[in-house]
Design a protein around this motif. Structure first.
Motif, PDB file in Angstrom:
ATOM      1  N   HIS A 296       0.791  -1.068   0.331  1.00 53.65           N
ATOM      2  CA  HIS A 296       0.061  -0.144  -0.230  1.00 53.65           C
ATOM      3  C   HIS A 296       0.910   1.404  -0.346  1.00 53.65           C
ATOM      4  CE1 HIS A 296       0.477   1.298   4.325  1.00 53.65           C
ATOM      5  NE2 HIS A 296       0.570  -0.159   5.227  1.00 53.65           N
TER       6      HIS A 296
ATOM      7  N   ASP B  87       6.215   1.047   6.558  1.00 54.72           N
ATOM      8  CA  ASP B  87       4.852   0.893   6.415  1.00 54.72           C
ATOM      9  C   ASP B  87       4.358   1.700   5.979  1.00 54.72           C
ATOM     10  OD1 ASP B  87       2.449  -0.188   7.185  1.00 54.72           O
ATOM     11  OD2 ASP B  87       1.557   0.606   8.717  1.00 54.72           O
ATOM     12  N   MET B  88       4.594   1.106   4.672  1.00 56.30           N
ATOM     13  CA  MET B  88       5.601   0.406   4.142  1.00 56.30           C
ATOM     14  C   MET B  88       6.118   0.591   2.497  1.00 56.30           C
ATOM     15  SD  MET B  88       2.359  -2.455   2.984  1.00 56.30           S
ATOM     16  CE  MET B  88       3.850  -3.701   1.896  1.00 56.30           C
TER      17      MET B  88
ATOM     18  N   GLU C  40      -5.062   1.573   2.473  1.00 51.51           N
ATOM     19  CA  GLU C  40      -4.853   0.189   3.046  1.00 51.51           C
ATOM     20  C   GLU C  40      -5.381   0.350   4.476  1.00 51.51           C
ATOM     21  OE1 GLU C  40      -3.421  -2.579   5.808  1.00 51.51           O
ATOM     22  OE2 GLU C  40      -2.791  -1.242   5.751  1.00 51.51           O
ATOM     23  N   GLU C  41      -4.403   1.721   4.657  1.00 48.70           N
ATOM     24  CA  GLU C  41      -5.203   2.297   6.863  1.00 48.70           C
ATOM     25  C   GLU C  41      -6.386   2.449   6.870  1.00 48.70           C
ATOM     26  OE1 GLU C  41      -2.309   1.486   8.737  1.00 48.70           O
ATOM     27  OE2 GLU C  41      -0.704   2.003   7.043  1.00 48.70           O
TER      28      GLU C  41
ATOM     29  N   GLU D 179       3.846  -6.653   3.398  1.00 47.92           N
ATOM     30  CA  GLU D 179       3.930  -6.074   5.171  1.00 47.92           C
ATOM     31  C   GLU D 179       5.333  -6.284   5.604  1.00 47.92           C
ATOM     32  OE1 GLU D 179       1.940  -3.242   6.046  1.00 47.92           O
ATOM     33  OE2 GLU D 179       0.110  -3.751   5.457  1.00 47.92           O
TER      34      GLU D 179
HETATM   35 ZN   LIG Z   1       0.938  -1.578   6.398  1.00 46.54          ZN
END
Ligand SMILES: [Zn+2]
Length: 383
Positions: A80, A109-110, A143-144, A166
């Motif tokens: 992501h 991240d990431m 994604e978060e 990840e």
């Molecule tokens: Zn992540």
């Protein structure tokens, strides 16, 4: 396969310097549009067929495809490109390197993983070997928060396998937890604060519910743990109730987060809470409550002998000189969505620290190793 270290480092620094904070987490934040342009230009310069998709206006995912000759399995390298907010960080966009660590929001991240995926594609291009299957580098949006990017791509691209990159400290991650959000609304009866005979105090009834919920919480953690992710759990995350001091509370609501382990279902988790409500209602005719699950993310589990797992394990063993450990992790990831869509999925990523913290960094040596492992695994799986 040889990794172009300069390309890898420049790409990673470039990614970290671009603010891609998720606007669903921090209103007004820029999202993925600018970073998607940067990623697309870079993948295009490598000769990949590159597309930008917008699952929602301004929310961009990029897919670069290294076309195979046909007849092989297609693989997605998934990372992501959004990050959580930067409030409280001294150097969110510095990309400063100190002691082999690159600092900044998203480095761990990431974006380190994304840069490694891009460098893996470059290594495959530079190597000149024509694989049979396609290799897709997918830089996904959101994604978060709501996983707009991966959910959208599942409908658009057809792949057999996926490596979600990840961070795993170069271990092979075969499982993560899921979660669901459950609201319990306890109904009371509003009345003037002096009229005890008319009022039903929803907050007091909620107290009785929470007392039972605490027993369930203890019970969950005492259950046999999943070997890689441990036991299930829950917490009473948010509480509200009442409308004024001189009024009996007409309703009280608790929003519960329940973390699930592979093998558990949504229906089972909701039923455990419903049973508490039923038990309280049977003992007290003034107790009334409604249970409702309003968001669910399934847990993820891959078989140790799945072909994508074996390809990653072989590649990691040859690059690292030892077999990677099989591990699990607790946070939810896009891996569950891909696996549920029938894509053979595993999680493998770099080392570092500070995923959502004030100081975040990624270990550069692990990023370079990751790039090499991804390239080798792709050659193995798609070859
Ligand atoms: Zn992540």
């Amino acid at each position: 396969m040889r990794i172009d270290r300069d390309y890898l480092l420049e790409t990673l620094a470039g990614l970290v310097r671009i603010n891609s904070v998720n606007p669903s987490l921090a209103p007004g934040a820029p999202g993925e549009k600018e970073i998607a342009g940067f990623i697309a230009a870079s993948l295009q310069s490598l000769g990949l067929k590159t597309e930008i998709f917008e699952p929602e206006p301004g929310r961009s995912s990029v897919v670069g495809t290294l076309k195979g000759s046909g007849g092989g399995r297609n693989l997605m390298l998934n990372a992501h490109c959004d990050t959580v907010d930067v409030a409280g960080m001294a150097e969110p966009f510095s990309a400063a390197i100190r002691g082999g660590k690159l600092y900044g929001r998203g480095s761990f991240d990431m974006k380190g993983s994304l840069a490694a995926s891009m460098a893996a594609a470059k290594a495959l291009v530079d190597d000149g070997v024509r694989l049979r299957g396609d290799v897709l580098v997918a830089a996904v949006a959101d994604e978060e928060y709501g996983s707009l990017g991966t959910r959208d791509l599942i409908g658009r691209v057809k792949v057999d396998g996926a490596i979600v990159t990840e961070p795993t400290a170069l271990n092979t991650c075969l499982a993560h937890k899921g979660y669901l959000w459950i609201a319990v609304e306890v109904a009371g009866r509003a009345a003037h604060g002096s009229k005890f005979e008319l009022g039903i105090d929803a907050n007091m009834k909620m107290g009785a519910f929470l007392h039972e919920l605490a027993k369930l919480e203890k019970d969950l953690r005492a259950r046999p743990p999943h070997p890689l992710v441990g036991p299930p759990s829950l917490h009473a995350a948010m509480l509200s109730g009442g409308s004024g001091l001189s009024t009996y509370a007409a309703r009280a609501t608790v929003e519960i987060e329940r973390r699930t382990i592979p093998g558990e279902t949504e229906a089972q988790a909701v039923d455990e809470i419903q049973q508490i409500v039923d038990k309280l209602a049977a003992a007290d005719r003034d107790f009334r409550a409604a249970v409702k699950a309003f968001f669910v993310r399934d847990p993820f589990e891959a078989a140790a002998d799945a072909s994508i797992v074996k390809a990653v394990d072989r590649a990691a063993s040859s690059v690292l000189g030892h077999a990677p450990a099989h591990v699990g992790d607790t946070p939810w990831m896009d891996a569950a969505l891909l696996q549920a869509a029938g894509v053979d999925t595993v999680v493998f990523g770099p080392a570092g620290a500070g995923a959502h913290a004030d100081v975040g960094w990624v270990d550069l040596e692990s990023v370079e190793k990751l790039a090499e492992i991804l390239a080798e695994a792709a050659a193995d799986y798609c070859g």
